[in-house]
Design a protein around this motif. Structure first.
Motif, PDB file in Angstrom:
ATOM      1  N   SER A  72       0.830  -1.201   0.000  1.00  9.39           N
ATOM      2  CA  SER A  72       0.000   0.000   0.000  1.00  9.39           C
ATOM      3  C   SER A  72       0.865   1.251   0.000  1.00  9.39           C
ATOM      4  CB  SER A  72      -0.919   0.018   1.231  1.00  9.39           C
ATOM      5  OG  SER A  72      -1.701   1.195   1.259  1.00  9.39           O
ATOM      6  N   SER A  73       0.397   2.263  -0.665  1.00 10.54           N
ATOM      7  CA  SER A  73       1.040   3.577  -0.608  1.00 10.54           C
ATOM      8  C   SER A  73       0.240   4.542   0.260  1.00 10.54           C
ATOM      9  CB  SER A  73       1.190   4.159  -2.015  1.00 10.54           C
ATOM     10  OG  SER A  73      -0.082   4.284  -2.638  1.00 10.54           O
ATOM     11  N   THR A  74      -0.862   4.053   0.838  1.00  9.42           N
ATOM     12  CA  THR A  74      -1.702   4.914   1.686  1.00  9.42           C
ATOM     13  C   THR A  74      -1.862   4.377   3.101  1.00  9.42           C
ATOM     14  OG1 THR A  74      -3.692   3.806   0.840  1.00  9.42           O
ATOM     15  CG2 THR A  74      -2.999   5.839  -0.262  1.00  9.42           C
ATOM     16  N   ASP A  75      -2.078   3.070   3.239  1.00 10.57           N
ATOM     17  CA  ASP A  75      -2.251   2.490   4.574  1.00 10.57           C
ATOM     18  C   ASP A  75      -0.922   2.418   5.313  1.00 10.57           C
ATOM     19  OD1 ASP A  75      -4.977   2.141   4.324  1.00 10.57           O
ATOM     20  OD2 ASP A  75      -4.776   0.140   3.465  1.00 10.57           O
ATOM     21  N   ARG A  76      -0.987   2.657   6.621  1.00 11.30           N
ATOM     22  CA  ARG A  76       0.193   2.550   7.481  1.00 11.30           C
ATOM     23  C   ARG A  76      -0.035   1.563   8.625  1.00 11.30           C
ATOM     24  NH1 ARG A  76       1.700   4.153   3.479  1.00 11.30           N
ATOM     25  NH2 ARG A  76       2.858   6.055   2.989  1.00 11.30           N
ATOM     26  N   SER A  77      -1.250   1.054   8.732  1.00  6.83           N
ATOM     27  CA  SER A  77      -1.599   0.070   9.758  1.00  6.83           C
ATOM     28  C   SER A  77      -2.311  -1.101   9.095  1.00  6.83           C
ATOM     29  CB  SER A  77      -2.514   0.692  10.819  1.00  6.83           C
ATOM     30  OG  SER A  77      -1.873   1.741  11.496  1.00  6.83           O
ATOM     31  N   PHE A  78      -2.001  -2.320   9.567  1.00  9.92           N
ATOM     32  CA  PHE A  78      -2.545  -3.528   8.962  1.00  9.92           C
ATOM     33  C   PHE A  78      -2.918  -4.505  10.080  1.00  9.92           C
ATOM     34  CE2 PHE A  78       0.644  -1.539   6.360  1.00  9.92           C
ATOM     35  CZ  PHE A  78       0.028  -1.410   5.122  1.00  9.92           C
ATOM     36  N   SER A  79      -3.991  -5.253   9.873  1.00  9.25           N
ATOM     37  CA  SER A  79      -4.411  -6.214  10.884  1.00  9.25           C
ATOM     38  C   SER A  79      -5.098  -7.395  10.231  1.00  9.25           C
ATOM     39  CB  SER A  79      -5.362  -5.557  11.893  1.00  9.25           C
ATOM     40  OG  SER A  79      -6.570  -5.178  11.275  1.00  9.25           O
ATOM     41  N   VAL A  80      -5.105  -8.497  10.951  1.00 10.97           N
ATOM     42  CA  VAL A  80      -5.796  -9.696  10.493  1.00 10.97           C
ATOM     43  C   VAL A  80      -6.368 -10.400  11.720  1.00 10.97           C
ATOM     44  CG1 VAL A  80      -3.654 -11.058  10.534  1.00 10.97           C
ATOM     45  CG2 VAL A  80      -5.612 -11.860   9.194  1.00 10.97           C
ATOM     46  N   ILE A  81      -7.600 -10.893  11.593  1.00  7.44           N
ATOM     47  CA  ILE A  81      -8.233 -11.692  12.640  1.00  7.44           C
ATOM     48  C   ILE A  81      -8.446 -13.094  12.078  1.00  7.44           C
ATOM     49  CG2 ILE A  81     -10.253 -11.973  14.128  1.00  7.44           C
ATOM     50  CD1 ILE A  81     -10.675  -8.974  14.003  1.00  7.44           C
ATOM     51  N   TYR A  82      -7.995 -14.108  12.793  1.00  4.99           N
ATOM     52  CA  TYR A  82      -8.110 -15.478  12.292  1.00  4.99           C
ATOM     53  C   TYR A  82      -8.488 -16.412  13.435  1.00  4.99           C
ATOM     54  CZ  TYR A  82      -3.280 -15.660  14.046  1.00  4.99           C
ATOM     55  OH  TYR A  82      -2.154 -15.570  14.829  1.00  4.99           O
ATOM     56  N   ARG A  83      -9.106 -17.518  13.036  1.00  2.00           N
ATOM     57  CA  ARG A  83      -9.550 -18.535  13.985  1.00  2.00           C
ATOM     58  C   ARG A  83      -8.997 -19.887  13.543  1.00  2.00           C
ATOM     59  NH1 ARG A  83     -15.468 -18.595  13.746  1.00  2.00           N
ATOM     60  NH2 ARG A  83     -15.395 -16.907  15.284  1.00  2.00           N
ATOM     61  N   TYR A  84      -8.699 -20.729  14.507  1.00  2.00           N
ATOM     62  CA  TYR A  84      -8.177 -22.069  14.188  1.00  2.00           C
ATOM     63  C   TYR A  84      -8.477 -23.007  15.337  1.00  2.00           C
ATOM     64  CZ  TYR A  84      -4.426 -20.670  17.348  1.00  2.00           C
ATOM     65  OH  TYR A  84      -3.732 -20.246  18.459  1.00  2.00           O
ATOM     66  N   GLN A  85      -8.401 -24.285  15.063  1.00  2.00           N
ATOM     67  CA  GLN A  85      -8.513 -25.300  16.115  1.00  2.00           C
ATOM     68  C   GLN A  85      -7.156 -25.958  16.295  1.00  2.00           C
ATOM     69  OE1 GLN A  85     -11.944 -27.958  16.292  1.00  2.00           O
ATOM     70  NE2 GLN A  85     -10.598 -29.699  16.759  1.00  2.00           N
ATOM     71  N   ILE A  86      -6.776 -26.127  17.540  1.00  4.54           N
ATOM     72  CA  ILE A  86      -5.521 -26.826  17.828  1.00  4.54           C
ATOM     73  C   ILE A  86      -5.824 -28.023  18.720  1.00  4.54           C
ATOM     74  CG2 ILE A  86      -4.960 -25.317  19.796  1.00  4.54           C
ATOM     75  CD1 ILE A  86      -1.955 -25.642  18.656  1.00  4.54           C
ATOM     76  N   ASP A  87      -5.259 -29.162  18.342  1.00  7.81           N
ATOM     77  CA  ASP A  87      -5.476 -30.430  19.050  1.00  7.81           C
ATOM     78  C   ASP A  87      -4.167 -30.868  19.677  1.00  7.81           C
ATOM     79  OD1 ASP A  87      -8.271 -30.868  18.127  1.00  7.81           O
ATOM     80  OD2 ASP A  87      -7.292 -30.985  16.171  1.00  7.81           O
ATOM     81  N   ALA A  88      -4.193 -31.083  20.981  1.00  5.21           N
ATOM     82  CA  ALA A  88      -2.992 -31.478  21.708  1.00  5.21           C
ATOM     83  C   ALA A  88      -3.229 -32.833  22.357  1.00  5.21           C
ATOM     84  CB  ALA A  88      -2.642 -30.430  22.755  1.00  5.21           C
ATOM     85  N   ALA A  89      -2.708 -33.876  21.719  1.00  8.67           N
ATOM     86  CA  ALA A  89      -2.810 -35.224  22.292  1.00  8.67           C
ATOM     87  C   ALA A  89      -1.769 -35.387  23.394  1.00  8.67           C
ATOM     88  CB  ALA A  89      -2.600 -36.271  21.208  1.00  8.67           C
ATOM     89  N   TYR A  90      -2.075 -36.256  24.371  1.00  4.14           N
ATOM     90  CA  TYR A  90      -1.107 -36.551  25.431  1.00  4.14           C
ATOM     91  C   TYR A  90      -0.759 -38.034  25.418  1.00  4.14           C
ATOM     92  CZ  TYR A  90       1.123 -37.490  29.836  1.00  4.14           C
ATOM     93  OH  TYR A  90       2.017 -37.922  30.780  1.00  4.14           O
ATOM     94  N   HIS A  91       0.537 -38.302  25.471  1.00  8.75           N
ATOM     95  CA  HIS A  91       1.035 -39.677  25.594  1.00  8.75           C
ATOM     96  C   HIS A  91       2.163 -39.668  26.618  1.00  8.75           C
ATOM     97  CE1 HIS A  91      -1.256 -40.767  22.013  1.00  8.75           C
ATOM     98  NE2 HIS A  91      -0.738 -39.703  21.424  1.00  8.75           N
TER      99      HIS A  91
END
Length: 477
Positions: free
Chosen positions: A234-253
């Motif tokens: 961009s030649s105009t924007d000076r701030s940028f953001s992103v919102i994201y969602r995810y699933q994380i699975d943590a198995a235990y052994h």
């Protein structure tokens, strides 16, 4: 940019050294650090005469040396220019800062902390300077500095409760929503700004990744990118953001108890998961000797990986580090000093595993606790009977320091659901390619920006990551 001490030239960073000579430097130059400086320049650097050492680099570069040698010299020159910006607190000022919280603190106590390697320091032009965040590093060892205020972030009880639930239930899953932001307030009108923010990547632990919102005209890298980002031009924007969602699975052994995954993955390791990646994943003579001693008599790959993890977590102490671009051969230096942070310990584990014939690779991104979010690094390793598993050496070392043996064992083979994985290889490039020199040429956890082809330094960017939502979902291994 309104605040500039490194100026643009042909899409690369130009480092203005103390003698005023401009020299181009880029990320790939740092791949040649292990070539080394000529001894006469190295002596100046090691003695802390950085102004003279930079001037000597300038004279050498004017002689048009071999390209790979020139790359090393450019990278080393840049490191010497950056060093005083991070090792910026004099000995007298450091003592004053401690006494502001602990009035009875003495000069001798300061020297003792230096001798016991609790404070990282450098000589610069004949004077000792310590790392600018040395107080944070000291707070890791409250018993040794009882007069300092304790670390205000304390989610130990909440974390241990989560880990106990994970071990009882055989695993936990979380759906997490994060917002990442970066801005460059000093960018001037008409300057072309490019920004990259890390986002969740598709990997063994992560799935159901959604981009919920972002600054318009952003581009999302492929889900399996080695360093996944959202990016903008961009030649105009000076701030940028992103919102994201995810699933994380943590198995235990319970790997120490012999409880291995019932359905190990097929071998998906690659040749690079078992080889050097110099300069930092380097099979140096000392690391080869050390690894041979640690795994002596062990043929099974899982036993070898566990022996390496045990050695590192039982011997390495946590220490805040300067930016990695200031470090030498990271894994070898860690093995010698027995000091490091999460990424340094992860690289040392990866290097020793590869020397021992155990495929291992990098993972990094964020540690996402309910009350705080911050950058974090760890490792993956592969054995035929388990498939890919994780090891978090720094969390294991912390558990040993706090006398929590159960937690130290947890982090061999397991992680937790408080993670975001964005990067799966150390020193991975961006998609699209970064057009200057990154603030961190090795990893990406908080974002990068370039202005008119010049990579911005940390002091020129405002970066943040915010936990929007976290909730538990049913776990299925």
């Amino acid at each position: 940019m309104a605040v500039i001490d490194i100026l643009p030239a042909d899409g690369k960073v130009v480092a203005e050294g103390p003698v005023g000579c401009s020299v181009e430097v880029c990320d790939d130059d740092f791949r040649h650090l292990d070539i080394g400086l000529p001894p006469e320049i190295l002596r100046l650097k090691d003695a802390g005469y950085l102004t003279q050492a930079v001037a000597a680099c300038d004279r050498l570069l004017k002689q048009n040396p071999d390209p790979s040698f020139a790359a090393c010299v450019r990278a080393e020159r840049y490191r010497m220019i950056e060093t005083p910006l991070h090792f910026s607190v004099s000995r007298d000022r450091a003592i004053e800062m401690i006494r502001e919280e602990w009035p009875e603190f003495t000069d001798k106590q300061f020297d003792d902390l230096i001798d016991r390697k609790r404070i990282d320091w450098r000589f610069i032009d004949g004077e000792l300077f310590v790392l600018d965040n040395f107080l944070d590093s000291l707070r890791v060892y409250p018993k040794e500095v009882p007069g300092l205020r304790p670390d205000p972030t304390d989610s130990i009880a909440l974390r241990n409760q989560m880990l106990e639930e994970m071990e009882t239930q055989g695993g936990l899953s979380r759906t997490i929503t994060l917002k990442a932001c970066v801005s460059v307030p000093g960018a001037l009108e008409g300057e072309a700004v490019r920004a990259w923010l890390p986002v969740a990547a598709a990997c063994r632990q992560q799935s159901q990744i959604e981009i919920l919102d972002m600054t318009p005209e952003g581009v999302i890298a492929p889900a399996n990118a080695l360093a996944r980002t959202a990016s903008w031009v961009s030649s105009t924007d000076r701030s940028f953001s992103v919102i994201y969602r995810y699933q994380i699975d943590a198995a235990y052994h319970d790997i120490y108890g012999g409880a291995l995954p019932a359905h190990p993955c097929m071998d998906t390791s690659l040749p690079e998961d078992i080889s050097e990646d110099r300069p930092h994943i380097a099979f140096t003579p000392y690391l080869q000797q050390l690894t041979e001693r640690v795994v002596d008599g062990l043929e099974d790959q899982l036993d070898r990986a566990r022996a390496i993890y045990d050695y590192l977590t039982l011997h390495i102490d946590y220490r805040y580090q300067p930016p990695y671009l200031l470090l030498g051969s990271i894994a070898d230096d860690c093995a010698h000093s027995l000091r490091g942070d999460c990424g340094v310990m992860a690289l040392t584990f990866i290097t020793m595993c590869r020397i021992a014939g155990v495929p291992a690779r990098w993972q990094s991104g964020l540690y996402v606790a309910p009350d705080s979010v911050g950058p974090h690094d760890w490792a993956e390793f592969y054995t035929p009977q388990t498939g890919w598993l994780n090891a978090d050496v720094s969390f294991g070392s912390s558990a040993r320091r706090m006398g929590e043996e159960w937690r130290r064992r947890h982090y061999f083979g397991n992680l937790d659901p408080w993670r975001m994985v964005a990067n799966s290889r150390f020193q991975a490039g961006f998609e699209p390619v970064f057009d200057g020199m990154r603030e961190d040429p090795y990893d990406n956890q908080m974002g990068e920006v370039s202005v008119d082809g010049r990579g911005c330094r940390r002091r020129e960017m405002l970066r943040s990551v915010e936990l929007i939502e976290m909730f538990e979902v049913p776990f299925s291994d």
